[in-house]
Motif scaffolding. Structure first.
Motif, PDB file in Angstrom:
ATOM      1  N   ARG A  94       0.832  -1.210   0.000  1.00  0.00           N
ATOM      2  CA  ARG A  94       0.000   0.000   0.000  1.00  0.00           C
ATOM      3  C   ARG A  94       0.863   1.256   0.000  1.00  0.00           C
ATOM      4  O   ARG A  94       0.563   2.231  -0.670  1.00  0.00           O
ATOM      5  N   CYS A  95       1.949   1.227   0.799  1.00  0.00           N
ATOM      6  CA  CYS A  95       2.809   2.412   0.911  1.00  0.00           C
ATOM      7  C   CYS A  95       3.424   2.752  -0.432  1.00  0.00           C
ATOM      8  O   CYS A  95       3.463   3.913  -0.844  1.00  0.00           O
ATOM      9  N   VAL A  96       3.904   1.708  -1.132  1.00  0.00           N
ATOM     10  CA  VAL A  96       4.544   1.938  -2.428  1.00  0.00           C
ATOM     11  C   VAL A  96       3.534   2.530  -3.405  1.00  0.00           C
ATOM     12  O   VAL A  96       3.817   3.471  -4.140  1.00  0.00           O
ATOM     13  N   ARG A  97       2.315   1.975  -3.361  1.00  0.00           N
ATOM     14  CA  ARG A  97       1.302   2.428  -4.317  1.00  0.00           C
ATOM     15  C   ARG A  97       0.798   3.828  -3.973  1.00  0.00           C
ATOM     16  O   ARG A  97       0.537   4.644  -4.854  1.00  0.00           O
ATOM     17  N   TYR A  98       0.658   4.126  -2.684  1.00  0.00           N
ATOM     18  CA  TYR A  98       0.214   5.467  -2.282  1.00  0.00           C
ATOM     19  C   TYR A  98       1.233   6.516  -2.727  1.00  0.00           C
ATOM     20  O   TYR A  98       0.890   7.572  -3.259  1.00  0.00           O
ATOM     21  N   CYS A  99       2.497   6.181  -2.501  1.00  0.00           N
ATOM     22  CA  CYS A  99       3.591   7.103  -2.842  1.00  0.00           C
ATOM     23  C   CYS A  99       3.604   7.383  -4.347  1.00  0.00           C
ATOM     24  O   CYS A  99       3.954   8.471  -4.776  1.00  0.00           O
ATOM     25  N   ASP A 100       3.199   6.404  -5.127  1.00  0.00           N
ATOM     26  CA  ASP A 100       3.162   6.560  -6.570  1.00  0.00           C
ATOM     27  C   ASP A 100       1.830   7.182  -7.014  1.00  0.00           C
ATOM     28  O   ASP A 100       1.782   8.270  -7.576  1.00  0.00           O
ATOM     29  N   GLU A 101       0.723   6.523  -6.676  1.00  0.00           N
ATOM     30  CA  GLU A 101      -0.569   6.900  -7.262  1.00  0.00           C
ATOM     31  C   GLU A 101      -1.113   8.219  -6.723  1.00  0.00           C
ATOM     32  O   GLU A 101      -1.730   8.983  -7.445  1.00  0.00           O
ATOM     33  N   VAL A 102      -0.943   8.467  -5.423  1.00  0.00           N
ATOM     34  CA  VAL A 102      -1.549   9.656  -4.832  1.00  0.00           C
ATOM     35  C   VAL A 102      -0.552  10.817  -4.776  1.00  0.00           C
ATOM     36  O   VAL A 102      -0.847  11.930  -5.183  1.00  0.00           O
ATOM     37  N   ILE A 103       0.646  10.525  -4.254  1.00  0.00           N
ATOM     38  CA  ILE A 103       1.604  11.610  -4.030  1.00  0.00           C
ATOM     39  C   ILE A 103       2.468  11.873  -5.263  1.00  0.00           C
ATOM     40  O   ILE A 103       2.943  12.980  -5.478  1.00  0.00           O
ATOM     41  N   ASP A 104       2.675  10.873  -6.105  1.00  0.00           N
ATOM     42  CA  ASP A 104       3.558  11.002  -7.270  1.00  0.00           C
ATOM     43  C   ASP A 104       4.988  11.308  -6.853  1.00  0.00           C
ATOM     44  O   ASP A 104       5.708  12.025  -7.528  1.00  0.00           O
ATOM     45  N   SER A 105       5.372  10.769  -5.693  1.00  0.00           N
ATOM     46  CA  SER A 105       6.717  10.998  -5.200  1.00  0.00           C
ATOM     47  C   SER A 105       7.616   9.818  -5.589  1.00  0.00           C
ATOM     48  O   SER A 105       8.799   9.989  -5.870  1.00  0.00           O
ATOM     49  N   ASN A 106       7.038   8.627  -5.640  1.00  0.00           N
ATOM     50  CA  ASN A 106       7.744   7.416  -6.080  1.00  0.00           C
ATOM     51  C   ASN A 106       9.049   7.184  -5.341  1.00  0.00           C
ATOM     52  O   ASN A 106      10.090   6.938  -5.938  1.00  0.00           O
ATOM     53  N   ALA A 107       8.989   7.291  -4.036  1.00  0.00           N
ATOM     54  CA  ALA A 107      10.198   7.154  -3.233  1.00  0.00           C
ATOM     55  C   ALA A 107      10.375   5.749  -2.672  1.00  0.00           C
ATOM     56  O   ALA A 107      11.409   5.451  -2.102  1.00  0.00           O
ATOM     57  N   LEU A 108       9.347   4.912  -2.804  1.00  0.00           N
ATOM     58  CA  LEU A 108       9.417   3.580  -2.201  1.00  0.00           C
ATOM     59  C   LEU A 108       9.343   2.501  -3.261  1.00  0.00           C
ATOM     60  O   LEU A 108       8.730   2.675  -4.308  1.00  0.00           O
ATOM     61  N   GLY A 109       9.956   1.374  -2.943  1.00  0.00           N
ATOM     62  CA  GLY A 109       9.859   0.236  -3.842  1.00  0.00           C
ATOM     63  C   GLY A 109       9.770  -1.036  -3.025  1.00  0.00           C
ATOM     64  O   GLY A 109      10.006  -1.025  -1.815  1.00  0.00           O
ATOM     65  N   SER A 110       9.407  -2.140  -3.690  1.00  0.00           N
ATOM     66  CA  SER A 110       9.454  -3.411  -2.983  1.00  0.00           C
ATOM     67  C   SER A 110      10.742  -4.088  -3.409  1.00  0.00           C
ATOM     68  O   SER A 110      10.958  -4.375  -4.578  1.00  0.00           O
ATOM     69  N   ILE A 111      11.603  -4.278  -2.432  1.00  0.00           N
ATOM     70  CA  ILE A 111      12.960  -4.717  -2.729  1.00  0.00           C
ATOM     71  C   ILE A 111      13.062  -6.212  -2.480  1.00  0.00           C
ATOM     72  O   ILE A 111      12.525  -6.722  -1.502  1.00  0.00           O
ATOM     73  N   ASP A 112      13.779  -6.900  -3.358  1.00  0.00           N
ATOM     74  CA  ASP A 112      13.972  -8.338  -3.276  1.00  0.00           C
ATOM     75  C   ASP A 112      12.668  -9.076  -3.540  1.00  0.00           C
ATOM     76  O   ASP A 112      11.723  -8.475  -4.054  1.00  0.00           O
ATOM     77  N   ARG A 113      12.564 -10.340  -3.183  1.00  0.00           N
ATOM     78  CA  ARG A 113      11.379 -11.096  -3.573  1.00  0.00           C
ATOM     79  C   ARG A 113      11.060 -12.169  -2.549  1.00  0.00           C
ATOM     80  O   ARG A 113      11.851 -12.442  -1.645  1.00  0.00           O
ATOM     81  N   GLY A 114       9.896 -12.764  -2.721  1.00  0.00           N
ATOM     82  CA  GLY A 114       9.494 -13.867  -1.857  1.00  0.00           C
ATOM     83  C   GLY A 114       9.347 -13.422  -0.416  1.00  0.00           C
ATOM     84  O   GLY A 114       8.960 -12.291  -0.146  1.00  0.00           O
ATOM     85  N   SER A 115       9.704 -14.312   0.501  1.00  0.00           N
ATOM     86  CA  SER A 115       9.481 -13.983   1.900  1.00  0.00           C
ATOM     87  C   SER A 115      10.447 -12.922   2.403  1.00  0.00           C
ATOM     88  O   SER A 115      10.255 -12.368   3.478  1.00  0.00           O
ATOM     89  N   ILE A 116      11.522 -12.631   1.637  1.00  0.00           N
ATOM     90  CA  ILE A 116      12.435 -11.585   2.111  1.00  0.00           C
ATOM     91  C   ILE A 116      12.165 -10.242   1.431  1.00  0.00           C
ATOM     92  O   ILE A 116      12.980  -9.331   1.469  1.00  0.00           O
ATOM     93  N   THR A 117      10.992 -10.117   0.804  1.00  0.00           N
ATOM     94  CA  THR A 117      10.611  -8.823   0.228  1.00  0.00           C
ATOM     95  C   THR A 117      10.591  -7.778   1.323  1.00  0.00           C
ATOM     96  O   THR A 117      10.103  -8.018   2.420  1.00  0.00           O
ATOM     97  N   GLU A 118      11.140  -6.635   1.030  1.00  0.00           N
ATOM     98  CA  GLU A 118      11.022  -5.543   1.997  1.00  0.00           C
ATOM     99  C   GLU A 118      10.715  -4.245   1.275  1.00  0.00           C
ATOM    100  O   GLU A 118      10.987  -4.094   0.094  1.00  0.00           O
ATOM    101  N   ILE A 119      10.135  -3.309   2.034  1.00  0.00           N
ATOM    102  CA  ILE A 119       9.868  -1.983   1.492  1.00  0.00           C
ATOM    103  C   ILE A 119      11.141  -1.183   1.656  1.00  0.00           C
ATOM    104  O   ILE A 119      11.764  -1.210   2.713  1.00  0.00           O
ATOM    105  N   GLY A 120      11.544  -0.487   0.628  1.00  0.00           N
ATOM    106  CA  GLY A 120      12.803   0.230   0.771  1.00  0.00           C
ATOM    107  C   GLY A 120      12.939   1.374  -0.193  1.00  0.00           C
ATOM    108  O   GLY A 120      12.157   1.530  -1.128  1.00  0.00           O
ATOM    109  N   GLY A 121      13.958   2.163   0.070  1.00  0.00           N
ATOM    110  CA  GLY A 121      14.337   3.221  -0.844  1.00  0.00           C
ATOM    111  C   GLY A 121      15.420   2.673  -1.756  1.00  0.00           C
ATOM    112  O   GLY A 121      15.679   1.467  -1.792  1.00  0.00           O
ATOM    113  N   PHE A 122      16.079   3.546  -2.471  1.00  0.00           N
ATOM    114  CA  PHE A 122      17.085   3.155  -3.441  1.00  0.00           C
ATOM    115  C   PHE A 122      18.337   2.675  -2.713  1.00  0.00           C
ATOM    116  O   PHE A 122      18.995   3.459  -2.028  1.00  0.00           O
TER     117      PHE A 122
END
Lengths: 176, 856
Positions: free
Chosen positions: B154-182
């Protein structure tokens, strides 16, 4: 636009992909591939260059680059060893083989030897299930592996830069 | 009914609008489906799999958040098959969750807690170890605890869709996916706090209030933000008269639950330790705290003496437009009726009065467009390139219109269309961006008018050649933009401080009004004009009679009332002997005027403040006032929405609300007011307003326009008022220079908010990287800026938003810089313009490197 590390050639190659895709963002996978081809791995400045070219933010590039195992975020060795860790290979001894390679090269998975020659990574199925355990080094497949075969492959690569034990090219498993 | 469909949900027949998602339809049937990734503000993602339901004739269970309800559908969520599946999904989510609820700030308001309570299988079947992430501080204000994350994005999508800041991404994959910056760099974004608020669990929490509360301990008070004119509703969450944090509720208020950095992180000035808690007087050069009785008596005695000796006109009053409507009304009543002076003015004089006066003289009202009109417009013509900084929530409405609804945005401003990483920028998403030379917006307006108003009822207009020479915008572009605007179904015009706070402001707003009339974009549904307000109650200040030209209800006051700048001049000449200043700080805001010297001529300076500001320091008497958190009242936002401000905590120390101080003073002056609370004042305000207030009917607006068109009008051609550069600037590079607002600060109060100071606490002069490169500048390097008068040194920061050939300086730190800029006064509205000038930039031979201020 001034690029940080990518060459103009890489930039042109990326831009040449644009007509094939509906949006700039969808060029991301080929763009990462082109950058990795040129730089050997995806450095931060390389990802920032791609972000600029595709009108994305760097984290949007990083997001995708971290998802796929075939993109390297750290420099890899001259010979990039990718051992299959999926079920079929696992049943015929992939784990023991991985342990052996780590011991032999004195590195752990994800690391590169100090001479910069070899790096080791585990990957998902490479579609050579009938001939496991197997690994891919750069673009070559090595199948039906044993510890002795691994020793010889690594020696060959170190001495000659190539090994006759390669069974086939990338994506083409050995005919049974 | 048209557009409605019928379906059966858990055996109950319900009717919903066509296009409704099953997860929303479930609510109609009284069922809340468990979910994490679904959020009404965002496009569905269907990644958490919690909301699965059974749909008859579809063999597999389906996610309700991504399935549109269809006629005749038979849906069940209350059967064992569905519940077992939901329990299974929950078991997977809990498989990695640390269950550290006792020390998690989200505890008590956590969707995972709530849904786990309903859907937990109670026995875990997982023998595997849980994943472990190290805790990270995700930038200065956000804590990241990825072990708690359910990867709903939700955070990644809010940052993109509502704020257009695009500062967050989902980093890595599977169970070790984390929310992160660059690449694990600290976050350098707009800090709107949206990711914290939209996170269903405690993965992202605020560092500003970390471990300060349990959610059930706080008292929530719904009130209105005190910063800009957007008028956002927020909840002040308090424990024992301390503001602990700010939250906002989805869909509530004009902001519909969205906030910006100022709203979300800018609250703790309220409990700042430097707050004035008792009145102070200056006695023989010494400042001392006194009782209210003492201070009020002293003020009353001295005011009376000055009134007797010099007449009431020797007294003037200036009130901040951060005050409530009731307070501004009462203040002007105190000044005009009790003291008897016409000299009343407010912070609206710094620019908003241009818009208020011009729009109401043409249309009879300023209420010409609402946020709904922006969201539903098909074309938005914006003269506010910095809106994402000055009025961030109104900018969100534009982003929604452009990115979700396909509206076309035409941006006309002196910004570059490039954006900085992780910061949204409206010109960047504009369909058409006309980048004009700084200060030449007025010429472009004339150009657009020239295209549309063939009859030139406004008199002769300059030629297209002249307009192009002045602004850089040619006839073809003007014709294209004017055509788009006039051809729109619902065209909304937005004007910001670039228009109202700069040379020729009043005339430019009038010309924009003419433009909207010529384009047919007023008086029809969905079209209109919105003038952005910098402070939260600028429109209220004008309507309540807090300006020299208007009595309450925009009724013209008798001539002779002095405006803010005129009062300072009159004080310097010795004509005004006493000034009563509430929440304004002219010593700081008008550095070009010798305000300090002028105030030294006064016999009496009374200041009503939260902090000992530069102006309060000079005052003979300082009344300790309260912040928005400690009082009741009403603010009128820039759309004209009158919203209630509610008291969340008791006044800090011995401070009092402004309206109460006015009442006490009126008592001492012998004309008691007898108001028990702000509602009583408001009743009187409403009775004093014209019958048509607040909203004017379409017919009344039309007749106002008709009578305006009959009046004789003369267009004043803009002039370049910047005086030529003086000597001593050889070897430098010429730049246009603009002092303006930054997203993270607003005026006086925000510099006392520790959260905001954590983001930016230093000044810097912003330059486009392409301008900096040929000069060999590196970020953080100290440069010399030669102003028309004097010079300053400041570090440079790079920003792609800055127009080539211009420099930008955020206004909230050292205002020394403005001392060197020319000050001009609007001939009609007496608005002081002093934010722009021409400067030269030169390198200092010894480069000093400091911390980078932005990541480019």
């Amino acid at each position: 636009m001034k690029l940080r590390v990518l060459s103009n050639q890489a930039k042109e190659a990326i831009c040449a992909e644009f007509p094939k895709y509906p949006t700039k963002r969808s060029v991301l996978l080929p763009a990462l591939w082109i950058a990795q081809d040129e730089c050997g791995y995806l450095s931060e400045p390389a990802m920032m260059d791609i972000a600029d070219l595709l009108d994305l933010t760097p984290v949007q590039v990083y997001d995708v680059a971290t998802f796929y195992y075939m993109y390297h975020l750290k420099p890899v060795g001259k010979f990039h060893i990718q051992v299959c860790k999926t079920l079929s290979c696992g049943l015929v001894g992939a784990n023991a083989l991985i342990a052996y390679i780590q011991k032999r090269l004195e590195i752990r998975v994800g690391e590169t030897t100090q001479d910069g020659l070899f790096s080791l990574k585990l990957v998902e199925c490479l579609a050579a299930c009938g001939s496991g355990p197997m690994m891919q080094i750069n673009e070559d497949y090595y199948e039906h592996l044993t510890n002795q075969k691994v020793d010889q492959i690594l020696d060959d690569l170190k001495r000659l830069g190539r090994s006759n034990l390669a069974t086939s090219r990338f994506r083409l498993p050995m005919a049974i | 009914m048209d557009g409605m469909i019928k379906l059966t949900f858990n055996g109950q027949e319900i009717e919903v609008k066509k296009g409704t998602l099953l997860i929303e339809a479930a609510k109609v049937a009284g069922a809340e489906l468990p979910h994490f990734c679904y959020h009404p503000k965002l496009k569905y993602d269907a990644n958490c799999r919690m909301c699965i339901v059974e749909i008859a004739k579809i063999p597999k269970l389906q996610t309700a958040c991504s399935t549109v309800a269809a006629e005749g559908m038979v849906v069940r969520s209350d059967i064992p098959r569905v519940q077992e599946a939901q329990n299974g999904v929950m078991a997977f989510i809990l498989g990695n969750h640390p269950l550290d609820c006792p020390e998690c700030d989200q505890g008590g308001e956590c969707q995972l807690q709530d849904f786990a309570h309903r859907h937990s299988p109670t026995v875990g079947n997982f023998g595997e170890e849980k994943r472990v992430f190290e805790k990270e501080y995700f930038g200065p204000l956000i804590e990241k605890e990825m072990n708690r994350c359910v990867s709903c994005l939700r955070c990644v999508r809010y940052c993109d869709e509502v704020i257009d800041s695009n500062a967050l991404g989902s980093i890595d994959r599977g169970s070790i996916t984390e929310i992160g910056g660059f690449s694990h760099h600290p976050l350098d974004c707009e800090f709107c706090g949206g990711c914290i608020q939209i996170c269903p669990v405690g993965a992202l929490t605020s560092r500003a209030s970390m471990y300060d509360y349990r959610t059930w301990q706080v008292k929530k008070t719904n009130t209105i933000c005190t910063y800009c004119g957007d008028g956002c509703q927020l909840s002040l969450e308090t424990i024992d008269d301390n503001v602990i944090r700010v939250s906002s509720e989805l869909g509530i208020g004009r902001n519909e639950g969205d906030l910006c950095a100022r709203g979300f992180f800018g609250y703790d000035f309220v409990n700042h330790k430097e707050r004035l808690i008792r009145p102070q007087v200056l006695q023989k050069g010494r400042r001392m705290e006194v009782t209210w009785e003492w201070a009020l008596n002293k003020a009353a005695v001295e005011l009376k003496a000055i009134k007797e000796k010099y007449g009431p006109e020797a007294i003037g009053g200036i009130i901040s437009s951060h005050c409530t409507n009731e307070e501004i009304y009462l203040f002007q009543k105190l000044m005009r009726e009790v003291i008897g002076t016409p000299h009343v003015d407010s912070g609206a004089r710094y620019g908003y009065i241009n818009a208020a006066r011009a729009l109401s003289s043409v249309f009879g009202t300023t209420r010409l467009a609402r946020y709904e009109d922006i969201v539903n417009a098909d074309l938005i013509l914006s003269f506010a390139g910095d809106m994402a900084e000055t009025n961030p929530i109104c900018a969100i409405k534009i982003k929604e219109a452009v990115r979700k609804k396909g509206a076309r945005l035409i941006a006309i401003d002196s910004y570059n269309s490039g954006r900085d990483t992780y910061k949204s920028h409206l010109p960047h998403i504009a369909h058409r961006h006309l980048e004009v030379k700084m200060g030449t917006e007025g010429w472009v307006i004339l150009g657009l008018l020239k295209v549309l108003d063939q009859k030139t009822s406004c008199g002769p207009l300059p030629s297209f050649e002249t307009i192009e020479r002045e602004s850089g915008i040619g006839e073809a572009a003007l014709r294209e933009v004017a055509g788009l605007y006039a051809g729109a179904q619902r065209g909304v015009l937005i004007l910001g401080r670039a228009i109202t706070r700069n040379q020729n402001g009043y005339q430019n707003v009038l010309n924009l009004a003419d433009l909207a009339i010529a384009a047919g974009q007023v008086g029809k549904d969905g079209a209109g004009i919105l003038a952005l307000a910098e402070e939260n109650n600028e429109l209220g200040a004008v309507e309540m009679g807090g300006v020299s030209e208007y009595l309450p209800g925009l009724i013209p006051a008798k001539a002779g009332g002095k405006t803010l700048v005129e009062m300072i001049d009159a004080a310097e000449r010795g004509e005004i002997k006493a000034l009563y200043i509430i929440g304004e700080n002219p010593v700081r805001s008008l550095p070009q005027k010798k305000v300090k010297e002028a105030f030294q001529n006064l016999h009496l300076l009374i200041c009503q403040e939260l902090f000992l500001t530069e102006t309060a320091e000079l005052s003979d008497i300082v009344f300790s006032a309260v912040s928005f958190a400690e009082k009741d009242g009403r603010y009128t936002n820039q759309e004209g929405e009158i919203q209630k401000v509610r008291k969340a905590i008791e006044p800090v120390g011995g401070s009092k609300p402004d309206w109460m101080i006015f009442s006490l003073l009126a008592d001492k002056l012998g004309s008691p007011f007898h108001y028990k609370n702000t509602d009583e004042i408001w009743k009187e305000v409403v009775l004093n307003m014209p019958p048509s207030w607040p909203a004017l009917s379409k017919g009344a607006i039309a007749s106002s326009v008709t009578s305006y068109m009959k009046r004789e009008r003369k267009i004043i051609i803009p002039s370049d008022d910047s005086p030529p550069l003086q000597g001593g600037v050889r070897g430098g590079h010429l730049f246009d220079f603009q002092v303006g607002q930054s997203l993270y600060h607003s005026g006086k109060l925000s510099t006392y908010a520790s959260g905001l100071n954590t983001i930016i606490s230093k000044e810097a002069v912003f330059i486009h990287p392409d301008d900096a490169e040929p000069l060999g500048l590196v970020e953080g390097e100290i440069v010399n800026i030669s102003l028309p008068v004097g010079a300053i040194q400041a570090p440079v920061a790079f920003s792609k938003r800055i127009s080539r050939g211009t420099l930008f300086f955020p206004e909230h730190f050292s205002l020394e810089i403005k001392k060197g800029l020319p000050l001009t006064i609007d001939p009609s509205t007496h608005v002081p313009y002093g934010d722009r000038g021409v400067v030269t930039l030169s390198k200092i031979s010894v480069a000093v490197s400091t911390k980078n201020l932005t990541i480019s």
